[in-house]
Design a protein around this motif. Structure first.
Motif, PDB file in Angstrom:
ATOM      1  N   UNK A 197       5.207  -4.281  -9.076  1.00 13.64           N
ATOM      2  CA  UNK A 197       5.823  -5.589  -9.361  1.00 13.64           C
ATOM      3  C   UNK A 197       5.489  -6.045 -10.774  1.00 13.64           C
ATOM      4  N   UNK A 198       4.320  -5.681 -11.268  1.00 10.73           N
ATOM      5  CA  UNK A 198       3.971  -6.042 -12.645  1.00 10.73           C
ATOM      6  C   UNK A 198       4.886  -5.337 -13.630  1.00 10.73           C
ATOM      7  N   UNK A 199       5.215  -4.068 -13.361  1.00  9.08           N
ATOM      8  CA  UNK A 199       6.129  -3.332 -14.242  1.00  9.08           C
ATOM      9  C   UNK A 199       7.538  -3.915 -14.166  1.00  9.08           C
ATOM     10  N   UNK A 200       7.966  -4.263 -12.965  1.00 15.93           N
ATOM     11  CA  UNK A 200       9.303  -4.840 -12.816  1.00 15.93           C
ATOM     12  C   UNK A 200       9.391  -6.166 -13.548  1.00 15.93           C
ATOM     13  N   UNK A 201       8.390  -7.025 -13.356  1.00 17.80           N
ATOM     14  CA  UNK A 201       8.422  -8.359 -13.954  1.00 17.80           C
ATOM     15  C   UNK A 201       8.359  -8.317 -15.478  1.00 17.80           C
ATOM     16  N   UNK A 202       7.845  -7.228 -16.033  1.00 16.16           N
ATOM     17  CA  UNK A 202       7.815  -7.099 -17.489  1.00 16.16           C
ATOM     18  C   UNK A 202       9.201  -6.883 -18.071  1.00 16.16           C
ATOM     19  N   UNK A 233       0.831  -1.202   0.000  1.00 15.35           N
ATOM     20  CA  UNK A 233       0.000   0.000   0.000  1.00 15.35           C
ATOM     21  C   UNK A 233       0.867   1.254   0.000  1.00 15.35           C
ATOM     22  N   UNK A 234       1.344   1.628  -1.203  1.00 18.63           N
ATOM     23  CA  UNK A 234       2.153   2.837  -1.360  1.00 18.63           C
ATOM     24  C   UNK A 234       1.403   3.846  -2.209  1.00 18.63           C
ATOM     25  N   UNK A 235       1.663   5.149  -1.999  1.00 13.47           N
ATOM     26  CA  UNK A 235       1.035   6.162  -2.855  1.00 13.47           C
ATOM     27  C   UNK A 235       1.631   6.168  -4.257  1.00 13.47           C
ATOM     28  N   UNK A 236       0.869   6.756  -5.191  1.00 12.60           N
ATOM     29  CA  UNK A 236       1.262   6.966  -6.587  1.00 12.60           C
ATOM     30  C   UNK A 236       1.313   5.676  -7.402  1.00 12.60           C
ATOM     31  N   UNK A 237       1.832   4.604  -6.826  1.00 14.75           N
ATOM     32  CA  UNK A 237       1.831   3.302  -7.490  1.00 14.75           C
ATOM     33  C   UNK A 237       1.918   2.231  -6.407  1.00 14.75           C
ATOM     34  N   UNK A 238       0.959   1.323  -6.368  1.00 16.57           N
ATOM     35  CA  UNK A 238       0.971   0.293  -5.328  1.00 16.57           C
ATOM     36  C   UNK A 238       2.060  -0.743  -5.611  1.00 16.57           C
ATOM     37  N   UNK A 239       2.343  -1.544  -4.599  1.00 17.02           N
ATOM     38  CA  UNK A 239       3.306  -2.611  -4.787  1.00 17.02           C
ATOM     39  C   UNK A 239       2.863  -3.599  -5.848  1.00 17.02           C
ATOM     40  N   UNK A 240       1.545  -3.845  -5.933  1.00 12.30           N
ATOM     41  CA  UNK A 240       1.024  -4.740  -6.967  1.00 12.30           C
ATOM     42  C   UNK A 240       1.307  -4.184  -8.358  1.00 12.30           C
ATOM     43  N   UNK A 241       1.045  -2.903  -8.545  1.00 18.40           N
ATOM     44  CA  UNK A 241       1.303  -2.274  -9.846  1.00 18.40           C
ATOM     45  C   UNK A 241       2.789  -2.247 -10.167  1.00 18.40           C
ATOM     46  N   UNK A 278      -5.215 -14.580   1.635  1.00 15.87           N
ATOM     47  CA  UNK A 278      -5.549 -14.172   0.267  1.00 15.87           C
ATOM     48  C   UNK A 278      -4.556 -13.141  -0.245  1.00 15.87           C
ATOM     49  N   UNK A 279      -4.108 -12.227   0.638  1.00 16.34           N
ATOM     50  CA  UNK A 279      -3.126 -11.226   0.231  1.00 16.34           C
ATOM     51  C   UNK A 279      -1.784 -11.863  -0.096  1.00 16.34           C
ATOM     52  N   UNK A 280      -1.394 -12.841   0.721  1.00 15.62           N
ATOM     53  CA  UNK A 280      -0.126 -13.527   0.482  1.00 15.62           C
ATOM     54  C   UNK A 280      -0.172 -14.303  -0.830  1.00 15.62           C
ATOM     55  N   UNK A 281      -1.284 -14.990  -1.062  1.00 16.37           N
ATOM     56  CA  UNK A 281      -1.428 -15.774  -2.295  1.00 16.37           C
ATOM     57  C   UNK A 281      -1.400 -14.859  -3.513  1.00 16.37           C
ATOM     58  N   UNK A 282      -2.085 -13.709  -3.405  1.00 15.43           N
ATOM     59  CA  UNK A 282      -2.097 -12.763  -4.512  1.00 15.43           C
ATOM     60  C   UNK A 282      -0.694 -12.224  -4.771  1.00 15.43           C
ATOM     61  N   UNK A 283       0.010 -11.829  -3.706  1.00 14.76           N
ATOM     62  CA  UNK A 283       1.350 -11.277  -3.857  1.00 14.76           C
ATOM     63  C   UNK A 283       2.315 -12.254  -4.501  1.00 14.76           C
ATOM     64  N   UNK A 284       2.278 -13.499  -4.052  1.00 17.51           N
ATOM     65  CA  UNK A 284       3.156 -14.514  -4.625  1.00 17.51           C
ATOM     66  C   UNK A 284       2.723 -14.858  -6.043  1.00 17.51           C
ATOM     67  N   UNK A 285       1.421 -14.801  -6.280  1.00 19.69           N
ATOM     68  CA  UNK A 285       0.904 -15.157  -7.588  1.00 19.69           C
ATOM     69  C   UNK A 285       1.268 -14.173  -8.681  1.00 19.69           C
ATOM     70  N   UNK A 286       1.442 -12.893  -8.325  1.00 16.60           N
ATOM     71  CA  UNK A 286       1.765 -11.906  -9.357  1.00 16.60           C
ATOM     72  C   UNK A 286       3.267 -11.673  -9.507  1.00 16.60           C
ATOM     73  N   UNK A 287       4.073 -12.472  -8.790  1.00 16.92           N
ATOM     74  CA  UNK A 287       5.508 -12.405  -9.073  1.00 16.92           C
ATOM     75  C   UNK A 287       6.451 -12.231  -7.904  1.00 16.92           C
ATOM     76  N   UNK A 288       5.936 -12.086  -6.672  1.00 22.56           N
ATOM     77  CA  UNK A 288       6.843 -11.970  -5.522  1.00 22.56           C
ATOM     78  C   UNK A 288       7.491 -13.322  -5.231  1.00 22.56           C
ATOM     79  N   UNK A 289       8.731 -13.277  -4.749  1.00 24.95           N
ATOM     80  CA  UNK A 289       9.443 -14.506  -4.393  1.00 24.95           C
ATOM     81  C   UNK A 289       9.243 -14.871  -2.928  1.00 24.95           C
TER      82      UNK A 289
END
Length: 228
Positions: free
Chosen positions: A65-70, A55-63, A86-97
């Motif tokens: 990580x998607x840019x980084x992984x690209x 939960x960061x301003x201007x760009x969330x961690x979810x947003x 659910x948050x952990x599963x989502x975070x790992x699912x979109x590219x977190x190690x």
């Protein structure tokens, strides 16, 4: 080897706390208080691992990580107060190690950082992530197919031409001697100066053309050749 770590979190106290422990273990650190600043650091610095809040301003961690992984395959650890499964599963699912919840034990976080870096670099993941193409301006050399593209145009290369171009494009701006070029392209010991290299360089110049009026491949008198 000194590793560089990016910490992105909107809480200055967290940044200071994590930075203190990382630098104590001789890591080089970069910090950002929002996702956009973190992305700028990723774009302009060599980062070996990222620790991201969600939960960061201007760009969330979810947003973010998607840019980084690209573009990059570096280890990423989410450090977040969102502790639901659910948050952990989502975070790992979109590219977190890895995923660490707040409040956290700093020693555990340091152990996870070390484990991710060891897995990624010591066990060869960095090699797996090596690019399959070498881009340079309008050129793109496909290292798997052994072909060259200029914009959308396919440019056929002989095996020798490909090996010379692969060497030059691996380090744009670096001057390679005739000996280095010969031994990389012909895979043999360079003994005497002949015209083979000059002939192949001339052919490559004709095939790939010019950029802004100048040849991509330049002769550095008395030294060798470079590509710019």
């Amino acid at each position: 080897m000194t590793f560089s770590v990016l910490i992105a979190d909107d809480e200055q106290g967290i940044l200071d706390f994590v930075t203190l422990y990382l630098e104590k273990d001789n890591y080089r650190t970069f910090t950002a208080r929002n996702g956009e600043s973190a992305w700028q650091i990723i774009q302009h610095e060599t980062i070996d691992l990222a620790i991201l809040d969600i939960m960061m301003p201007k760009m969330t961690g979810y947003q973010l990580i998607k840019k980084i992984r690209a573009e990059k395959n570096i280890p990423i650890i989410f450090l977040s107060a969102k502790d639901a499964n659910a948050d952990k599963i989502l975070g790992l699912g979109i590219g977190a190690d890895d995923y660490v919840t707040k409040p956290f034990d700093p020693l555990e976080l340091m152990a996870r950082v070390e484990a991710q870096l060891r897995r990624f670099y010591d066990l060869g993941a960095k090699e797996i992530a090596s690019p399959s193409t070498l881009p340079l301006h309008e050129l793109s050399l496909d290292l798997n197919q052994c072909v060259l593209h200029r914009r959308q145009e396919l440019i056929a290369l002989t095996s020798i031409e490909f090996k010379i171009l692969r060497l030059l494009m691996s380090q744009p701006g670096r001057v390679f001697t005739k000996k280095q070029i010969y031994e990389a392209a012909w895979e043999d010991t360079y003994i005497v100066d002949d015209n083979n290299i000059m002939v192949y360089i001339s052919r490559l110049r004709e095939k790939i053309g010019t950029r802004e009026g100048d040849s991509y491949i330049q002769t550095i008198r008395g030294l060798g050749y470079k590509i710019k």
